[in-house]
Design a protein around this motif. Sequence first.
Motif, PDB file in Angstrom:
ATOM      1  N   PHE A   1       0.792  -1.259   0.049  1.00 32.63           N
ATOM      2  CA  PHE A   1      -0.132  -0.116  -0.116  1.00 32.63           C
ATOM      3  C   PHE A   1       0.781   1.286   0.080  1.00 32.63           C
ATOM      4  CE2 PHE A   1      -3.613  -2.256   2.328  1.00 32.63           C
ATOM      5  CZ  PHE A   1      -3.875  -2.967   1.102  1.00 32.63           C
ATOM      6  N   HIS A   2       2.180   1.046   0.822  1.00 28.42           N
ATOM      7  CA  HIS A   2       3.017   2.570   0.811  1.00 28.42           C
ATOM      8  C   HIS A   2       3.959   2.538  -0.355  1.00 28.42           C
ATOM      9  CE1 HIS A   2       1.589   4.121   4.737  1.00 28.42           C
ATOM     10  NE2 HIS A   2       1.194   2.720   5.117  1.00 28.42           N
ATOM     11  N   THR A   3       4.421   1.367  -0.861  1.00 29.54           N
ATOM     12  CA  THR A   3       5.702   1.514  -1.810  1.00 29.54           C
ATOM     13  C   THR A   3       5.176   0.883  -3.186  1.00 29.54           C
ATOM     14  OG1 THR A   3       6.467  -0.813  -1.270  1.00 29.54           O
ATOM     15  CG2 THR A   3       7.196   1.326   0.020  1.00 29.54           C
ATOM     16  N   LYS A   4       3.997   0.315  -3.283  1.00 27.28           N
ATOM     17  CA  LYS A   4       3.654  -0.498  -4.523  1.00 27.28           C
ATOM     18  C   LYS A   4       4.577  -1.589  -4.899  1.00 27.28           C
ATOM     19  CE  LYS A   4      -0.001   2.184  -4.913  1.00 27.28           C
ATOM     20  NZ  LYS A   4      -1.168   1.446  -4.433  1.00 27.28           N
ATOM     21  N   ALA A   5       5.487  -2.083  -3.930  1.00 31.92           N
ATOM     22  CA  ALA A   5       6.410  -3.239  -4.056  1.00 31.92           C
ATOM     23  C   ALA A   5       5.843  -4.409  -3.696  1.00 31.92           C
ATOM     24  CB  ALA A   5       7.644  -3.089  -3.494  1.00 31.92           C
ATOM     25  N   LEU A   6       5.533  -5.443  -4.432  1.00 27.98           N
ATOM     26  CA  LEU A   6       4.963  -6.847  -4.483  1.00 27.98           C
ATOM     27  C   LEU A   6       5.652  -7.786  -3.727  1.00 27.98           C
ATOM     28  CD1 LEU A   6       2.529  -6.886  -7.701  1.00 27.98           C
ATOM     29  CD2 LEU A   6       1.634  -7.204  -5.255  1.00 27.98           C
ATOM     30  N   TRP A   7       6.735  -7.836  -3.670  1.00 32.18           N
ATOM     31  CA  TRP A   7       7.723  -8.726  -3.392  1.00 32.18           C
ATOM     32  C   TRP A   7       7.352  -9.350  -2.256  1.00 32.18           C
ATOM     33  CZ3 TRP A   7      11.020  -8.857   0.815  1.00 32.18           C
ATOM     34  CH2 TRP A   7      11.285  -7.427   1.446  1.00 32.18           C
ATOM     35  N   LEU A   8       7.188  -8.795  -1.013  1.00 32.62           N
ATOM     36  CA  LEU A   8       6.793  -9.234   0.379  1.00 32.62           C
ATOM     37  C   LEU A   8       5.508  -9.933   0.681  1.00 32.62           C
ATOM     38  CD1 LEU A   8       8.006  -9.564   3.289  1.00 32.62           C
ATOM     39  CD2 LEU A   8       6.945  -7.301   3.998  1.00 32.62           C
ATOM     40  N   LEU A   9       4.504  -8.978  -0.405  1.00 34.52           N
ATOM     41  CA  LEU A   9       3.066  -9.742  -0.456  1.00 34.52           C
ATOM     42  C   LEU A   9       3.240 -11.023  -1.196  1.00 34.52           C
ATOM     43  CD1 LEU A   9       0.168  -9.156  -0.006  1.00 34.52           C
ATOM     44  CD2 LEU A   9       0.222  -8.120  -2.169  1.00 34.52           C
ATOM     45  N   LEU A  10       4.054 -11.385  -1.972  1.00 36.45           N
ATOM     46  CA  LEU A  10       4.116 -12.382  -2.834  1.00 36.45           C
ATOM     47  C   LEU A  10       4.528 -13.565  -2.011  1.00 36.45           C
ATOM     48  CD1 LEU A  10       5.084 -11.370  -6.235  1.00 36.45           C
ATOM     49  CD2 LEU A  10       2.765 -11.991  -5.347  1.00 36.45           C
ATOM     50  N   ILE A  11       5.709 -13.122  -1.131  1.00 29.49           N
ATOM     51  CA  ILE A  11       6.383 -14.187  -0.522  1.00 29.49           C
ATOM     52  C   ILE A  11       5.223 -14.784   0.838  1.00 29.49           C
ATOM     53  CG2 ILE A  11       8.023 -14.432   1.497  1.00 29.49           C
ATOM     54  CD1 ILE A  11       9.908 -12.539  -0.132  1.00 29.49           C
ATOM     55  N   GLY A  12       4.636 -13.783   1.324  1.00 35.41           N
ATOM     56  CA  GLY A  12       3.632 -14.265   2.132  1.00 35.41           C
ATOM     57  C   GLY A  12       2.407 -14.961   1.792  1.00 35.41           C
ATOM     58  N   THR A  13       2.340 -14.695   0.711  1.00 33.66           N
ATOM     59  CA  THR A  13       1.222 -15.476  -0.141  1.00 33.66           C
ATOM     60  C   THR A  13       1.633 -16.896  -0.315  1.00 33.66           C
ATOM     61  OG1 THR A  13       0.102 -13.520  -1.017  1.00 33.66           O
ATOM     62  CG2 THR A  13      -0.476 -15.631  -2.012  1.00 33.66           C
ATOM     63  N   ALA A  14       2.796 -17.026  -0.806  1.00 33.08           N
ATOM     64  CA  ALA A  14       3.398 -18.326  -0.980  1.00 33.08           C
ATOM     65  C   ALA A  14       3.652 -19.076   0.211  1.00 33.08           C
ATOM     66  CB  ALA A  14       4.742 -18.396  -1.816  1.00 33.08           C
TER      67      ALA A  14
END
Length: 264
Positions: free
Chosen positions: A37-50
Amino acid sequence: MSSNEKKHDFHLVDPSPWPIFASFASLVLAFGAVYYFHTKALWLLLIGTALLFYGAFMWFRDVVIEAEHQDHHTEVVQIGHRYGMTLFIASEVMFFVAWFWAYFNASLFPTEQIGSAWPPPDIKTFDPWDIPLINTLILLLSGTTATWAHHALVEENDRKGLLHGLILTVFLGFVFSCFQAYEYHHATFTLAGNIYGSTFYMATGFHGFHVIIGTIFLAVCLFRVTKGHFKTDHHFGFEAAAWYWHFVDVVWLFLFAAIYIWGS
């Protein structure tokens, strides 16, 4: 009597790493969402999802092994599962009551800030007799196919009917999600900035999320059917999925009537 012989019908679960693993994966997913939400960077969100999907897969794999191969899910255990699923669906009902409450509070008592009218004058609502009606018919049909699959298993022990009913139900759930994505893409209002968009997207969006979860739930059952799982007297996994899917159907009927028809 041997000390290793089971003396009761209850299942004492073995220690498992997956509940705490899934908890930490959910924490990573939450941090990833906030970071996105703050940076528009997806990498941590994708790691958490995986991580969360992996933990859920391994956890449910162990449960399936306990049920299908180790015979731990006795009649007594299955009754407990049914009570648990009933309470879970009751909690989900109250979850949606909160969104309906917010919607009716805003719509029945519109404030001066939104023009003292509902829907607000600057909001172009969806035509309820277009995609919303199509989605209603799709969900009602999917409830019918889910019931067909359940009847085929329990009443007739018809594996082919069970398989075909589940295939159709999963397909219809996928089609519903596609139509809702199309509807959202063509919406003229957003989640932020007005109370109509906020209540609309929170209610219909969370329902759409439940449809996706229910579709995955039924797809897992479909995969298990191809592996020969479920018997006429031992099929709680599929039964729970069917209960959940019918709950999703009923909630949509209320959403369609209250938000799409009455609120337009």
